[in-house]
Scaffold this active site. Structure first.
Site, PDB file in Angstrom:
ATOM      1  N   HIS A 142     -22.797  32.140 -36.664  1.00 57.06           N
ATOM      2  CA  HIS A 142     -23.311  33.117 -35.700  1.00 57.06           C
ATOM      3  C   HIS A 142     -22.615  32.998 -34.356  1.00 57.06           C
ATOM      4  CE1 HIS A 142     -26.001  30.507 -33.149  1.00 57.06           C
ATOM      5  NE2 HIS A 142     -26.101  29.777 -34.241  1.00 57.06           N
ATOM      6  N   ASP A 186     -23.469  25.532 -29.832  1.00 55.01           N
ATOM      7  CA  ASP A 186     -24.284  26.192 -30.859  1.00 55.01           C
ATOM      8  C   ASP A 186     -24.202  27.701 -30.581  1.00 55.01           C
ATOM      9  OD1 ASP A 186     -26.228  27.150 -32.574  1.00 55.01           O
ATOM     10  OD2 ASP A 186     -27.894  26.204 -31.527  1.00 55.01           O
ATOM     11  N   GLU A 244     -28.796  35.221 -34.846  1.00 53.76           N
ATOM     12  CA  GLU A 244     -29.371  34.020 -35.437  1.00 53.76           C
ATOM     13  C   GLU A 244     -30.358  33.345 -34.500  1.00 53.76           C
ATOM     14  OE1 GLU A 244     -29.886  29.796 -36.406  1.00 53.76           O
ATOM     15  OE2 GLU A 244     -29.022  30.673 -34.600  1.00 53.76           O
ATOM     16  N   GLU A 245     -30.076  33.360 -33.206  1.00 58.08           N
ATOM     17  CA  GLU A 245     -30.921  32.633 -32.257  1.00 58.08           C
ATOM     18  C   GLU A 245     -32.330  33.213 -32.159  1.00 58.08           C
ATOM     19  OE1 GLU A 245     -30.416  29.856 -31.173  1.00 58.08           O
ATOM     20  OE2 GLU A 245     -28.272  29.501 -30.972  1.00 58.08           O
ATOM     21  N   ASP A 303     -23.405  25.538 -38.621  1.00 58.40           N
ATOM     22  CA  ASP A 303     -24.213  25.525 -37.408  1.00 58.40           C
ATOM     23  C   ASP A 303     -24.239  24.095 -36.872  1.00 58.40           C
ATOM     24  OD1 ASP A 303     -25.842  26.479 -35.346  1.00 58.40           O
ATOM     25  OD2 ASP A 303     -27.005  27.740 -36.715  1.00 58.40           O
ATOM     26  N   HIS A 352     -28.963  23.143 -27.173  1.00 59.54           N
ATOM     27  CA  HIS A 352     -29.619  24.138 -26.331  1.00 59.54           C
ATOM     28  C   HIS A 352     -29.791  23.664 -24.887  1.00 59.54           C
ATOM     29  CE1 HIS A 352     -31.415  27.061 -29.543  1.00 59.54           C
ATOM     30  NE2 HIS A 352     -30.136  26.783 -29.733  1.00 59.54           N
TER      31      HIS A 352
END
Length: 386
Positions: free
Chosen positions: A76, A195, A229-230, A250, A330
């Protein structure tokens, strides 16, 4: 042991340069057009045709000996970010997260605010409401750390709501965290949004190698770059039919209590969605062992991936996940070039070997003979009769 060929210096440098370019292109979920333009131009440079879904996910296919795409490699390009919720009376902005992450990891971030006028990008900083120790003393340490207690300080002369409106900022505007990537002398990449831009760079580098060297894979393979995706539904639409094996790239979670590594590839066994395919995950582990690729197995409790979205949407495929180790996910993230290379090598090995169960998985419904079903090789233990 079959040694897997290491990446060439040129391919590794290209992968890192591409990663930096991706990181420097803001791409919060819902505002991914710019990064997908960049990725599309890279595929054009490869001379590899691709299609785009209505919403903008990209699908390309690598040639294989099979007539239909039996495999899919999914990654992603969207990242976490923020959105304007309130234009505040003090000329600052209240925001909500796009994707799941804590306000404590947003505080201090430099940001770009994207208005409806696409030619205007305004910078700012996410700060706690009480941002100065000189003004608030110990209260800077005792204030809550949720989204209601941070705000965006806009880098313009704005002191009230009317000033923000005159500037063109509106509720619903995107606020992208500036990634600020740094590649250290020791091979670490430190940045926001590894990510999953690290995964995209790996997928692109692998595609480049296959196309430029004219590699014909045993199975035609779809490369899918998703854009949501998030927020949970990335690969829920757009996959070709009849995919037998799907592997998502990922980030692997490096943290206390986890087994993921920063100098190798991680193969998760399960995540919040549930277990990944038993046979495919173990086949990936066997490939890593046979080829001397450093790897780890792990289980993620607070994590889901594109594989979950595909399965929930009805994809009848084996599904697994691999990824480079990422510390501080994140937040201020870190990976290592060795981890990216190990992920690349494992995926290269997977793509150049037959399906885990080539005979059974050649058709969506298998052969119909129970004795051919993979579990017959590992029969379930029978309970003792009394």
């Amino acid at each position: 042991m079959h040694q897997s060929a290491a990446m060439s210096e040129a391919d590794r440098a290209w992968m890192v340069d591409t990663l930096v370019a991706l990181l420097e292109t803001p791409s919060p979920t819902g505002r991914t057009d710019a990064v997908m333009q960049l990725i599309g131009e890279i595929f054009d440079d490869f001379g590899l045709p691709f299609t785009l879904t209505r919403r903008g996910a990209l699908i390309a296919e690598l040639e294989g000996e099979s007539s239909t795409p039996h495999r899919a490699l999914v990654v992603h390009a969207d990242t976490i970010g923020c959105m304007v919720r309130v234009l505040k009376d003090n000329g600052r902005l209240e925001v909500i997260p796009v994707g799941s992450f804590s306000a404590r990891f947003a505080a201090g971030a430099r940001v770009q605010i994207f208005c409806d006028d696409v030619g205007q990008v305004i910078t700012g900083t996410i700060l706690p409401l009480k941002a100065s120790g000189h003004a608030f003393g110990d209260e800077v340490d005792t204030q809550p750390t949720d989204w209601q207690h941070v705000e965006v300080r806009v880098d313009r002369k704005v002191y009230m709501q009317d000033d923000l409106e005159r500037l063109g900022i509106k509720v619903g505007d995107y606020v992208a965290l500036i990634a600020s990537p740094e590649v250290t002398d020791d091979g670490f990449v430190v940045s926001r949004h590894l990510d999953d831009q690290a995964g995209v760079a790996i997928a692109l580098a692998l595609t480049k190698h296959i196309v430029e060297n004219g590699v014909v894979l045993p199975h035609r393979t779809a490369i899918m770059i998703t854009i949501s995706e998030e927020v949970g539904y990335g690969a829920s639409t757009g996959l070709p039919a009849d995919i037998a094996e799907l592997v998502t790239i990922d980030n692997a979670v490096c943290a206390p209590g986890q087994y993921s590594i920063e100098d190798g590839v991680t193969v998760p066994m399960s995540d919040l969605h549930g277990p990944y395919d038993y046979h495919l995950t173990r086949n990936l582990c066997r490939l890593a062992e046979e080829r001397g690729i450093p790897f780890a197995r792990d289980v993620f409790r607070f994590y889901r991936s594109d594989a979950a979205a595909a399965i929930e949407a009805g994809a009848s495929t084996r599904a697994a996940l691999v990824g480079p180790g990422v510390d501080g996910s994140h937040g201020w993230e870190r990976t290592h070039i060795e981890s990216m290379e190990a992920t690349y090598r494992l995926l290269q090995a997977w793509l150049q070997t037959p399906l885990t169960f080539a005979h059974w998985d050649a058709k969506p419904s298998g052969t119909g003979n129970l004795r051919d079903f993979p579990s017959s090789k590992q029969p379930a233990p029978r309970g003792r009769s009394r």
